[in-house]
Design a protein around this motif. Structure first.
Motif, PDB file in Angstrom:
ATOM      1  N   TYR A 132      -2.423 -12.753  -5.442  1.00 52.11           N
ATOM      2  CA  TYR A 132      -2.426 -11.371  -4.995  1.00 52.11           C
ATOM      3  C   TYR A 132      -1.561 -10.576  -5.960  1.00 52.11           C
ATOM      4  N   SER A 133      -1.858  -9.292  -6.090  1.00 47.75           N
ATOM      5  CA  SER A 133      -1.041  -8.469  -6.970  1.00 47.75           C
ATOM      6  C   SER A 133      -1.255  -6.993  -6.666  1.00 47.75           C
ATOM      7  N   SER A 134      -0.456  -6.192  -7.331  1.00 48.98           N
ATOM      8  CA  SER A 134      -0.614  -4.747  -7.332  1.00 48.98           C
ATOM      9  C   SER A 134      -0.512  -4.321  -8.793  1.00 48.98           C
ATOM     10  N   ILE A 149      -3.627  -3.174  -3.510  1.00 52.50           N
ATOM     11  CA  ILE A 149      -3.499  -4.628  -3.389  1.00 52.50           C
ATOM     12  C   ILE A 149      -4.816  -5.262  -3.810  1.00 52.50           C
ATOM     13  N   LYS A 151      -6.877  -9.075  -5.142  1.00 52.98           N
ATOM     14  CA  LYS A 151      -6.844 -10.532  -5.088  1.00 52.98           C
ATOM     15  C   LYS A 151      -7.796 -11.081  -6.142  1.00 52.98           C
ATOM     16  N   PHE A 170       2.731  -1.626  -5.395  1.00 53.08           N
ATOM     17  CA  PHE A 170       3.783  -2.394  -4.730  1.00 53.08           C
ATOM     18  C   PHE A 170       4.519  -3.266  -5.753  1.00 53.08           C
ATOM     19  N   LEU A 173       6.069  -7.671  -3.450  1.00 55.27           N
ATOM     20  CA  LEU A 173       4.919  -8.206  -2.725  1.00 55.27           C
ATOM     21  C   LEU A 173       4.998  -9.725  -2.823  1.00 55.27           C
ATOM     22  N   LEU A 182       0.621 -12.025   3.930  1.00 55.06           N
ATOM     23  CA  LEU A 182       1.091 -11.184   2.827  1.00 55.06           C
ATOM     24  C   LEU A 182       2.130 -10.195   3.331  1.00 55.06           C
ATOM     25  N   VAL A 184       4.764  -6.918   2.108  1.00 51.35           N
ATOM     26  CA  VAL A 184       5.034  -5.908   1.087  1.00 51.35           C
ATOM     27  C   VAL A 184       6.182  -5.017   1.543  1.00 51.35           C
ATOM     28  N   ASN A 186       6.826  -1.348   1.454  1.00 51.33           N
ATOM     29  CA  ASN A 186       6.106  -0.105   1.203  1.00 51.33           C
ATOM     30  C   ASN A 186       7.101   0.976   0.762  1.00 51.33           C
ATOM     31  N   GLU A 204      -5.516 -10.479   5.342  1.00 51.30           N
ATOM     32  CA  GLU A 204      -5.807  -9.870   4.042  1.00 51.30           C
ATOM     33  C   GLU A 204      -6.030  -8.367   4.143  1.00 51.30           C
ATOM     34  N   THR A 205      -5.068  -7.699   4.795  1.00 51.24           N
ATOM     35  CA  THR A 205      -4.922  -6.246   4.863  1.00 51.24           C
ATOM     36  C   THR A 205      -5.849  -5.558   5.864  1.00 51.24           C
TER      37      THR A 205
END
Length: 346
Positions: A132-134, A149, A151, A170, A173, A182, A184, A186, A204-205
């Motif tokens: 996962y990343s931003s 976000i 994946k 983010f 994270l 997950l 984060v 914010n 997953e959000t």
């Protein structure tokens, strides 16, 4: 390798020159009648025969060293302008480091660039089936900025946009390695997360839950989630290490130290990068709060910014510093090898 190529070439030329010289002299005496001349011819022929094998060996050296020289000249030097994370592939074969210009990969002593667009990944965290990343899209990309976000299940070849696409970047994270819950931090209100603070999602959000963060009074600089018990969350600040066992609703101070990096291993031990007079590295058992220091190379005015343990080999440990040095140990900190120096792959 270029010195070997030059040396082999010089020897090849010399051996070949003397071979033809003695071969010519022996040929000139092929019809000699005097005993003395016949002996000279025999000596020249023996020397020519010896030199024949010498220049053949030298030629092989030229060819082999030439191939390696061309390969080394053709190899691309990997540089990392910034380091934005650190993690292993699920099979433990590759170390992945997101940088300002894409994902860099270290495997079996060699650096390379991952496939896919060269995004500026932030908040990078690896899990059992990818990462996962931003962050921000690569120059020339048609993606929105910031990435929100994302994946990837193929080490960056493709990205799946999960949430807050084009809204938030983010920097803090992290995800539970096995359950993929997950977390984060914010930074500001947005269309999905109405206030700043710590949030987590187990799907997953699709849905988010805000943590109360009671007991956490300092600004977070590092975040880590337990691989299997995703209610256990560690947060580091410039003043202390905090631990929560209820998904971040209540944090308790574990140690007074300047935290620089946090990471759980597969067994649930917590690795802690810290800074006192120099950079330091610790391993802590969250159940007992016992900490033991791991000996690392001397880090003068530097510290571990990211740390990770190989998910399939608990003896292999890697950390990257603020000065963009990367160190690898294959015996859990007894010996260290420097694999990147100031952002340049070695």
């Amino acid at each position: 390798m270029s010195f070997l190529f030059i040396g082999s070439s010089v020897l090849f030329v010399l051996f070949l020159y003397f071979f033809f010289s003695f071969h010519t002299k022996a040929k000139q005496l092929s019809n000699a009648k005097k005993q003395e001349d016949r002996e000279k011819r025999l000596q020249f022929a023996k020397k020519a025969n010896s030199l024949k094998w010498a220049w053949i060996v030298a030629l092989i050296g030229v060819l082999i060293s030439g191939v390696f020289t061309l390969q080394s000249k053709g190899a691309k030097t990997i540089t990392m302008p910034h380091l934005h994370g650190l993690g292993y592939s699920a099979d433990g074969q590759r170390i992945m480091i997101p940088s300002h210009d894409g994902l860099k990969v270290y495997s079996q002593g060699t650096w390379s660039e991952a496939s896919g667009e060269k995004h500026d990944y932030m908040g990078f965290t690896t899990v059992s089936n990818g990462f996962y990343s931003s962050g921000h899209p690569a120059p020339g990309s048609n993606m929105k900025n910031p990435l929100g976000i994302v994946k990837s299940s193929d080490e960056g070849k493709s990205l799946e946009h999960l949430d807050l696409y084009g809204e938030v970047d983010f920097h803090l994270l992290n995800a539970a390695y096995n359950t993929h819950t997950l977390y984060v931090f914010n930074p500001e209100p947005n269309t999905r997360l109405k206030t700043a603070g710590l949030y987590y999602t187990k799907d997953e959000t699709k849905t988010w839950t805000k943590s109360e963060m009671n007991g956490l009074t300092d600004e977070p600089v590092a975040l880590a989630v337990h691989p299997t018990n995703d209610a256990i969350v560690a947060v580091g600040t410039k003043k202390a290490l905090y631990l929560s066992k209820d998904s971040g609703n209540l944090f308790k101070k574990v140690a007074d130290l300047q935290v620089t990096a946090l990471s759980f291993n597969q067994q649930g031990a917590l690795f802690i990068g810290a800074y006192k007079q120099n950079g330091e590295l610790y391993e802590m058992d969250p159940a007992t709060k016992q900490m033991k220091e791991i000996t690392i190379p001397v880090l003068v005015e530097d510290a571990a910014a990211y740390v990770a343990q190989n998910p399939v080999n608990d003896k292999e440990l890697v950390f990257a510093t603020y000065k963009k040095d990367v160190y690898l140990s294959k015996d859990k900190g007894i010996n260290w090898t420097k694999i990147a120096d100031q952002g340049k792959g070695m």
